[in-house]
Scaffold this motif. Structure first.
Motif, PDB file in Angstrom:
ATOM      1  N   LEU A  67       0.821  -1.207   0.000  1.00 16.82           N
ATOM      2  CA  LEU A  67       0.000   0.000   0.000  1.00 16.82           C
ATOM      3  C   LEU A  67       0.858   1.262   0.000  1.00 16.82           C
ATOM      4  O   LEU A  67       1.905   1.320   0.637  1.00 16.82           O
ATOM      5  CB  LEU A  67      -0.930   0.028   1.221  1.00 16.82           C
ATOM      6  N   HIS A  68       0.379   2.281  -0.711  1.00 13.70           N
ATOM      7  CA  HIS A  68       1.041   3.579  -0.699  1.00 13.70           C
ATOM      8  C   HIS A  68       0.640   4.345   0.556  1.00 13.70           C
ATOM      9  O   HIS A  68      -0.331   4.010   1.238  1.00 13.70           O
ATOM     10  CB  HIS A  68       0.651   4.370  -1.953  1.00 13.70           C
ATOM     11  N   ASP A  69       1.380   5.395   0.844  1.00 13.72           N
ATOM     12  CA  ASP A  69       1.111   6.169   2.063  1.00 13.72           C
ATOM     13  C   ASP A  69      -0.304   6.735   2.066  1.00 13.72           C
ATOM     14  O   ASP A  69      -0.985   6.719   3.104  1.00 13.72           O
ATOM     15  CB  ASP A  69       2.131   7.311   2.188  1.00 13.72           C
ATOM     16  N   TYR A  70      -0.766   7.243   0.919  1.00 13.65           N
ATOM     17  CA  TYR A  70      -2.098   7.839   0.879  1.00 13.65           C
ATOM     18  C   TYR A  70      -3.183   6.778   1.076  1.00 13.65           C
ATOM     19  O   TYR A  70      -4.267   7.068   1.612  1.00 13.65           O
ATOM     20  CB  TYR A  70      -2.316   8.608  -0.425  1.00 13.65           C
ATOM     21  N   GLN A  71      -2.904   5.530   0.654  1.00 20.05           N
ATOM     22  CA  GLN A  71      -3.867   4.458   0.861  1.00 20.05           C
ATOM     23  C   GLN A  71      -3.940   4.069   2.337  1.00 20.05           C
ATOM     24  O   GLN A  71      -5.034   3.800   2.859  1.00 20.05           O
ATOM     25  CB  GLN A  71      -3.487   3.247   0.005  1.00 20.05           C
ATOM     26  N   ARG A  72      -2.792   4.051   3.010  1.00 18.56           N
ATOM     27  CA  ARG A  72      -2.814   3.786   4.454  1.00 18.56           C
ATOM     28  C   ARG A  72      -3.558   4.902   5.182  1.00 18.56           C
ATOM     29  O   ARG A  72      -4.305   4.645   6.142  1.00 18.56           O
ATOM     30  CB  ARG A  72      -1.383   3.685   4.987  1.00 18.56           C
ATOM     31  N   THR A  73      -3.372   6.126   4.726  1.00 14.60           N
ATOM     32  CA  THR A  73      -4.048   7.270   5.355  1.00 14.60           C
ATOM     33  C   THR A  73      -5.557   7.128   5.230  1.00 14.60           C
ATOM     34  O   THR A  73      -6.303   7.434   6.172  1.00 14.60           O
ATOM     35  CB  THR A  73      -3.593   8.583   4.704  1.00 14.60           C
TER      36      THR A  73
END
Length: 380
Positions: free
Chosen positions: A218-224
């Protein structure tokens, strides 16, 4: 010896719903119930889009053109017999894989994602949309050639067919579409009679796989987005803004809504993407709980009709494909309503036939064209 429900679906469904002669609708290869329900939903979609887009007539006209193209594609696909689809399924699947690979090398980057290929003289295409149909078609083709319920080896081979395109879509990145593609393949496995011990094992294995995906895929924005789901107020002006405003719009509608064209969240632009992914919030504000229940009832009728078509068909390939298309349609609705209501992370899945956007509409219509083909070409 009694058979489990999944196996009955796979093996005994052809004993039900037999007919003795073909009706006019079958001769022209159109299912009237699906057509009426789709026309009703599209009419609702145009109605709420006009309001959610701040009465943008140009946008409504473009949506009408998308509906026109979608219905045309649906009717054309309904004329083609399922046997022809079955013959060309592997070619369609391989073509989809090749296009997904090409996205990595020559794809266009839009809004931080590389999902489109520009074809001279044709325009931009999104290969991941093809796999929404290519995936269940390929899984149904593969399993229909084997003994059901599927053996462990058949299940593993089917999972490979699923995982390859899902990973290619996920790295674009497009988490929402990758989940939809995966679900369409998994549904074929389930309807083929997947043993419950395998289902239990898959659920158990899913836990470490989710942890691995969280850490490395997962990318950072997806984790966010996932973290924001549990505490949207923690970043009310940033990542939590969409969920907060959508909940506000839904709550403001109450039981009967504020009235058509009277919604404030979308008209005053508090609700982001009010004409696309979050259009159900704008609909809820203006038509309230009663309006949402009516819309969900129409969706439920479409789903029931799709599953009925799957249940009565004697051919294994057609039966598995029809069932998977119906269940995938349910996932569309479930994910969109869940994310708008703050129950699921925001993953960018449109509300079928209501959200603005041409590609998703044409893909969905193509799926219903397959359903009509399966139902009206059924052998007597």
């Amino acid at each position: 010896m009694s058979l489990n429900p999944q196996y009955r679906f796979s093996r005994q469904s052809h004993h039900f719903g037999q007919i003795n002669e073909r009706s006019l609708w079958q001769r022209i290869h159109i299912d009237p119930w699906l057509t009426i329900l789709l026309l009703t939903i599209c009419s609702i979609g145009l109605t709420i889009l006009y309001s959610a887009s701040s009465q943008d007539k140009a946008m409504v006209i473009r949506q009408m053109v998308s509906y026109g193209v979608g219905f045309t594609v649906m009717f054309i696909m309904a004329q083609i017999p399922p046997s022809l689809y079955r013959t060309f399924t592997p070619i369609f699947y391989i073509l989809g894989i090749v296009l997904l690979i090409l996205v990595e090398f020559i794809g266009e980057v839009r809004m931080g994602a590389k999902r489109w290929i520009d074809i001279p003289g044709f325009g931009s295409v999104q290969p991941s949309e093809f796999m929404k149909l290519g995936m269940p078609m390929m899984c149904a083709w593969f399993l229909s050639k084997r003994e059901l319920p599927p053996s462990f080896l058949s299940v593993m081979m089917t999972l490979v067919l699923i995982i390859v395109p899902v990973l290619l879509v996920a790295i674009e990145p497009d988490l929402g579409t990758s989940l939809l593609v995966a679900a369409s393949g998994i549904f074929v496995l389930f309807l083929a009679g997947l043993p419950w011990w395998m289902i239990s094992g898959a659920i158990t294995l899913a836990i470490p796989m989710v942890i691995f995906a969280w850490q490395f895929l997962l990318h950072d924005y997806q984790r966010t987005r996932v973290l924001t789901l549990f505490n949207p107020e923690g970043d009310a002006q940033g990542a939590g803004w969409n969920i907060i405003q959508s909940k506000t719009a839904i709550g403001a509608g109450g039981l009967s809504g504020k009235g058509y064209l009277e919604g404030t969240q979308s008209h005053l632009h508090f609700l982001p993407e009010g004409h696309t992914d979050f259009i159900i919030a704008a609909f809820s504000e203006e038509f309230g709980l009663f309006g949402v229940i009516l819309l969900m009832f129409i969706y439920a009728c479409l789903l029931i009709r799709a599953l009925y078509i799957a249940f009565v068909h004697p051919d294994t390939y057609s039966r598995l494909l029809a069932g998977a298309i119906g269940m995938s349609f349910f996932v569309y609705i479930f994910v969109n309503v869940g994310m708008v209501g703050g129950l699921l992370p925001v993953v960018g899945v449109p509300l079928p036939f209501i959200s603005y956007g041409g590609t998703a509409i044409v893909t969905l219509m193509a799926g219903f064209g397959l359903l009509m083909s399966i139902h009206t070409h059924k052998q007597l």
